[in-house]
Design an enzyme around this catalytic site. Sequence first.
Site, PDB file in Angstrom:
ATOM      1  CG  ASP A 141      76.343 -25.332 -59.211  1.00 61.83           C
ATOM      2  OD1 ASP A 141      76.963 -26.211 -58.558  1.00 61.83           O
ATOM      3  OD2 ASP A 141      75.393 -24.662 -58.747  1.00 61.83           O
ATOM      4  CE  LYS A 144      73.453 -20.456 -58.130  1.00 56.30           C
ATOM      5  NZ  LYS A 144      74.315 -21.534 -58.678  1.00 56.30           N
ATOM      6  CG  ASP A 169      72.346 -26.676 -58.852  1.00 60.18           C
ATOM      7  OD1 ASP A 169      73.164 -26.502 -57.932  1.00 60.18           O
ATOM      8  OD2 ASP A 169      71.247 -27.247 -58.697  1.00 60.18           O
ATOM      9  CG  ASN A 170      71.546 -23.696 -57.371  1.00 57.34           C
ATOM     10  OD1 ASN A 170      72.715 -23.687 -57.796  1.00 57.34           O
ATOM     11  ND2 ASN A 170      71.167 -24.412 -56.324  1.00 57.34           N
ATOM     12  CD  GLU A 199      72.610 -27.443 -52.977  1.00 63.77           C
ATOM     13  OE1 GLU A 199      71.793 -27.766 -53.849  1.00 63.77           O
ATOM     14  OE2 GLU A 199      73.314 -26.437 -53.070  1.00 63.77           O
TER      15      GLU A 199
END
Length: 214
Positions: A141, A144, A169-170, A199
Amino acid sequence: TGSSRPQRMLKAVQKNATKGDPKSVISAIDSYCRHKEWAMNVGDDKGLILDSVLTEVNPSTALELGTYCGYSSVRIARLLSPDSKLITIEFNPAFAIIARQIIAYAGLQDKVTLVEGASGDLIPKMKEQFGIKSFDFVFLDHWKDRYVPDTKLLEDCGLLKKGTVLLADNVICPGAPEYLQYVRNNPRYESRYYPSNLEYTKVEDGLEKSVFLG
Ligand SMILES: O=C(NCCCCc1cc2cnccc2s1)c1cc(-c2ccc(F)cc2)cc(O)c1O
Ligand SMILES: [Mg+2]
Protein backbone atom coordinates in the site's frame (compact mmCIF):
# COMPACT_ATOMS: atom_id res chain seq x y z
CA THR A 1 1.24 26.69 11.82
CA GLY A 2 -1.97 24.69 11.69
CA SER A 3 -2.43 20.97 12.29
CA SER A 4 -1.95 18.33 9.58
CA ARG A 5 -4.55 15.88 8.27
CA PRO A 6 -2.90 12.99 10.15
CA GLN A 7 -2.88 15.06 13.36
CA ARG A 8 -6.59 15.81 12.95
CA MET A 9 -7.23 12.11 12.34
CA LEU A 10 -5.41 11.25 15.62
CA LYS A 11 -7.51 13.86 17.45
CA ALA A 12 -10.69 12.26 16.07
CA VAL A 13 -9.52 8.86 17.37
CA GLN A 14 -8.70 10.29 20.82
CA LYS A 15 -12.08 12.03 20.93
CA ASN A 16 -14.34 9.29 19.52
CA ALA A 17 -12.66 5.92 20.11
CA THR A 18 -12.20 3.85 23.28
CA LYS A 19 -8.60 3.22 24.33
CA GLY A 20 -7.65 -0.43 23.78
CA ASP A 21 -10.60 -1.06 21.46
CA PRO A 22 -9.32 -1.54 17.87
CA LYS A 23 -12.84 -1.72 16.43
CA SER A 24 -13.70 1.73 17.81
CA VAL A 25 -10.44 3.14 16.43
CA ILE A 26 -11.28 1.79 12.96
CA SER A 27 -14.82 3.21 13.15
CA ALA A 28 -13.61 6.60 14.37
CA ILE A 29 -11.18 6.92 11.46
CA ASP A 30 -13.72 5.73 8.87
CA SER A 31 -16.34 8.12 10.17
CA TYR A 32 -13.91 11.06 10.21
CA CYS A 33 -12.60 10.33 6.70
CA ARG A 34 -16.04 9.72 5.23
CA HIS A 35 -17.78 12.74 6.76
CA LYS A 36 -15.07 15.27 7.57
CA GLU A 37 -11.84 14.86 5.61
CA TRP A 38 -10.90 12.21 3.03
CA ALA A 39 -7.62 10.35 3.67
CA MET A 40 -5.83 7.49 1.92
CA ASN A 41 -6.67 4.69 4.38
CA VAL A 42 -7.65 1.38 2.78
CA GLY A 43 -11.07 2.20 4.26
CA ASP A 44 -14.12 0.21 5.32
CA ASP A 45 -15.18 -1.30 1.97
CA LYS A 46 -11.77 -2.65 0.92
CA GLY A 47 -11.12 -3.22 4.66
CA LEU A 48 -13.74 -5.98 4.70
CA ILE A 49 -11.85 -7.78 1.90
CA LEU A 50 -8.57 -7.30 3.80
CA ASP A 51 -10.22 -8.78 6.92
CA SER A 52 -11.50 -11.84 5.05
CA VAL A 53 -8.16 -12.58 3.34
CA LEU A 54 -6.37 -12.15 6.69
CA THR A 55 -8.77 -14.49 8.48
CA GLU A 56 -8.19 -17.08 5.74
CA VAL A 57 -4.36 -16.77 5.84
CA ASN A 58 -4.03 -16.33 9.64
CA PRO A 59 -0.39 -15.19 9.23
CA SER A 60 2.29 -15.64 11.93
CA THR A 61 4.46 -12.97 10.29
CA ALA A 62 2.93 -10.18 8.23
CA LEU A 63 4.54 -7.26 6.38
CA GLU A 64 2.84 -3.99 5.46
CA LEU A 65 4.44 -1.57 3.01
CA GLY A 66 2.97 1.88 3.60
CA THR A 67 1.69 2.51 7.13
CA TYR A 68 0.36 6.05 6.64
CA CYS A 69 -1.61 6.71 9.89
CA GLY A 70 -1.83 3.07 10.95
CA TYR A 71 -5.44 2.35 9.95
CA SER A 72 -4.61 -0.88 8.10
CA SER A 73 -1.96 -1.76 10.71
CA VAL A 74 -4.80 -1.74 13.28
CA ARG A 75 -7.10 -3.69 10.92
CA ILE A 76 -4.40 -6.33 10.39
CA ALA A 77 -3.00 -6.55 13.94
CA ARG A 78 -6.44 -6.89 15.59
CA LEU A 79 -6.97 -10.15 13.65
CA LEU A 80 -3.53 -11.70 14.33
CA SER A 81 -3.19 -14.73 16.61
CA PRO A 82 -1.53 -14.14 20.04
CA ASP A 83 2.13 -14.71 19.06
CA SER A 84 1.88 -13.34 15.52
CA LYS A 85 3.59 -10.12 14.45
CA LEU A 86 3.14 -7.33 11.92
CA ILE A 87 6.09 -5.35 10.60
CA THR A 88 4.96 -2.13 8.91
CA ILE A 89 7.24 0.20 6.95
CA GLU A 90 6.57 3.93 6.59
CA PHE A 91 8.73 6.38 4.62
CA ASN A 92 7.38 9.65 6.03
CA PRO A 93 8.42 10.42 9.66
CA ALA A 94 5.42 12.74 10.14
CA PHE A 95 3.07 9.87 9.25
CA ALA A 96 5.04 7.41 11.42
CA ILE A 97 4.67 9.60 14.54
CA ILE A 98 0.88 9.62 14.14
CA ALA A 99 0.69 5.92 13.25
CA ARG A 100 2.59 4.93 16.41
CA GLN A 101 0.06 6.84 18.51
CA ILE A 102 -2.97 5.39 16.72
CA ILE A 103 -1.59 1.82 16.95
CA ALA A 104 -0.86 2.38 20.68
CA TYR A 105 -4.33 3.88 21.26
CA ALA A 106 -5.80 0.66 19.84
CA GLY A 107 -3.61 -1.28 22.32
CA LEU A 108 -1.79 -3.14 19.54
CA GLN A 109 1.75 -1.82 20.06
CA ASP A 110 3.01 -5.24 21.20
CA LYS A 111 1.99 -6.88 17.90
CA VAL A 112 3.17 -4.15 15.55
CA THR A 113 6.74 -3.08 14.76
CA LEU A 114 6.78 0.17 12.81
CA VAL A 115 10.02 0.77 10.91
CA GLU A 116 10.80 4.10 9.24
CA GLY A 117 12.56 4.15 5.92
CA ALA A 118 12.33 3.21 2.25
CA SER A 119 11.10 -0.29 1.40
CA GLY A 120 13.97 -0.79 -1.05
CA ASP A 121 16.50 -0.20 1.72
CA LEU A 122 14.70 -2.08 4.51
CA ILE A 123 13.49 -5.27 2.80
CA PRO A 124 17.07 -6.61 2.38
CA LYS A 125 17.62 -6.08 6.12
CA MET A 126 14.51 -7.93 7.30
CA LYS A 127 16.20 -11.29 7.96
CA GLU A 128 19.20 -10.02 9.90
CA GLN A 129 17.50 -7.10 11.73
CA PHE A 130 14.17 -8.69 12.61
CA GLY A 131 15.00 -12.41 12.50
CA ILE A 132 12.39 -12.98 9.82
CA LYS A 133 12.65 -16.30 7.94
CA SER A 134 9.80 -15.47 5.56
CA PHE A 135 6.47 -13.63 5.50
CA ASP A 136 3.10 -15.40 5.37
CA PHE A 137 1.28 -12.24 4.29
CA VAL A 138 2.32 -8.96 2.61
CA PHE A 139 0.02 -5.92 2.25
CA LEU A 140 1.29 -3.55 -0.47
CA ASP A 141 0.00 0.00 0.00
CA HIS A 142 2.99 2.25 -0.64
CA TRP A 143 4.28 3.94 -3.81
CA LYS A 144 2.42 2.18 -6.61
CA ASP A 145 5.53 2.13 -8.84
CA ARG A 146 7.38 0.25 -6.07
CA TYR A 147 4.98 -2.72 -6.03
CA VAL A 148 6.90 -4.61 -8.76
CA PRO A 149 10.49 -3.85 -7.69
CA ASP A 150 9.67 -4.62 -4.05
CA THR A 151 7.91 -7.89 -4.92
CA LYS A 152 11.00 -8.93 -6.89
CA LEU A 153 13.16 -7.84 -3.95
CA LEU A 154 11.08 -9.94 -1.53
CA GLU A 155 11.54 -12.93 -3.88
CA ASP A 156 15.30 -12.37 -4.25
CA CYS A 157 15.77 -11.96 -0.48
CA GLY A 158 14.04 -15.31 0.11
CA LEU A 159 11.30 -13.60 2.14
CA LEU A 160 8.45 -15.33 0.30
CA LYS A 161 7.64 -19.01 0.76
CA LYS A 162 5.21 -21.39 -0.99
CA GLY A 163 1.76 -20.09 -0.04
CA THR A 164 2.73 -16.54 0.93
CA VAL A 165 -0.17 -14.23 0.12
CA LEU A 166 0.45 -10.77 -1.35
CA LEU A 167 -2.52 -8.36 -1.17
CA ALA A 168 -2.12 -5.11 -3.10
CA ASP A 169 -4.23 -1.98 -2.58
CA ASN A 170 -5.10 0.55 -5.32
CA VAL A 171 -4.51 -1.66 -8.33
CA ILE A 172 -7.16 0.40 -10.22
CA CYS A 173 -6.99 3.82 -8.50
CA PRO A 174 -4.38 5.35 -8.50
CA GLY A 175 -3.48 2.11 -10.31
CA ALA A 176 -0.58 -0.31 -10.46
CA PRO A 177 -0.74 -1.57 -14.07
CA GLU A 178 2.80 -2.96 -14.18
CA TYR A 179 2.12 -4.90 -10.96
CA LEU A 180 -1.09 -6.44 -12.36
CA GLN A 181 0.86 -7.41 -15.48
CA TYR A 182 3.66 -8.88 -13.34
CA VAL A 183 1.60 -11.08 -11.01
CA ARG A 184 -1.06 -12.07 -13.58
CA ASN A 185 1.44 -13.27 -16.21
CA ASN A 186 3.88 -14.92 -13.85
CA PRO A 187 3.68 -18.73 -13.39
CA ARG A 188 4.98 -18.31 -9.85
CA TYR A 189 1.79 -16.49 -8.76
CA GLU A 190 -1.90 -17.41 -8.64
CA SER A 191 -3.75 -14.04 -8.78
CA ARG A 192 -7.33 -12.92 -8.21
CA TYR A 193 -8.90 -9.45 -8.34
CA TYR A 194 -11.38 -8.32 -5.66
CA PRO A 195 -13.46 -5.40 -7.01
CA SER A 196 -14.39 -2.65 -4.59
CA ASN A 197 -14.16 1.14 -4.50
CA LEU A 198 -11.64 3.79 -3.59
CA GLU A 199 -11.87 4.50 0.13
CA TYR A 200 -14.88 6.66 1.11
CA THR A 201 -15.88 7.24 -2.56
CA LYS A 202 -17.85 5.66 -5.41
CA VAL A 203 -14.77 5.54 -7.64
CA GLU A 204 -13.80 2.02 -8.69
CA ASP A 205 -10.75 0.44 -7.06
CA GLY A 206 -9.88 -3.04 -5.85
CA LEU A 207 -7.39 -5.38 -4.25
CA GLU A 208 -5.29 -7.98 -6.06
CA LYS A 209 -4.55 -11.15 -4.09
CA SER A 210 -1.57 -13.15 -5.34
CA VAL A 211 -0.41 -16.44 -3.85
CA PHE A 212 3.31 -17.18 -4.30
CA LEU A 213 3.66 -20.74 -5.59
CA GLY A 214 7.36 -21.14 -4.71
O1 LIG B 1 -0.23 6.97 -2.72
C1 LIG B 1 -0.88 6.23 -2.00
N1 LIG B 1 -0.27 5.52 -1.06
C2 LIG B 1 1.18 5.58 -0.90
C3 LIG B 1 1.64 6.79 -0.07
C4 LIG B 1 2.78 6.38 0.80
C5 LIG B 1 4.14 6.55 0.21
C6 LIG B 1 5.12 5.59 0.72
C7 LIG B 1 6.28 5.25 0.12
C8 LIG B 1 7.05 4.29 0.82
C9 LIG B 1 8.29 3.72 0.49
N2 LIG B 1 8.90 2.82 1.29
C10 LIG B 1 8.31 2.44 2.42
C11 LIG B 1 7.09 2.95 2.83
C12 LIG B 1 6.47 3.89 2.00
S1 LIG B 1 4.96 4.73 2.21
C13 LIG B 1 -2.37 6.13 -2.12
C14 LIG B 1 -3.03 7.14 -2.85
C15 LIG B 1 -4.43 7.10 -2.98
C16 LIG B 1 -5.13 8.15 -3.77
C17 LIG B 1 -4.71 9.48 -3.71
C18 LIG B 1 -5.36 10.45 -4.43
C19 LIG B 1 -6.46 10.10 -5.22
F1 LIG B 1 -7.12 11.06 -5.92
C20 LIG B 1 -6.90 8.80 -5.30
C21 LIG B 1 -6.23 7.81 -4.57
C22 LIG B 1 -5.17 6.09 -2.36
C23 LIG B 1 -4.51 5.10 -1.64
O2 LIG B 1 -5.20 4.09 -1.04
C24 LIG B 1 -3.13 5.11 -1.52
O3 LIG B 1 -2.53 4.10 -0.82
MG1 LIG C 1 -3.93 2.53 -0.48
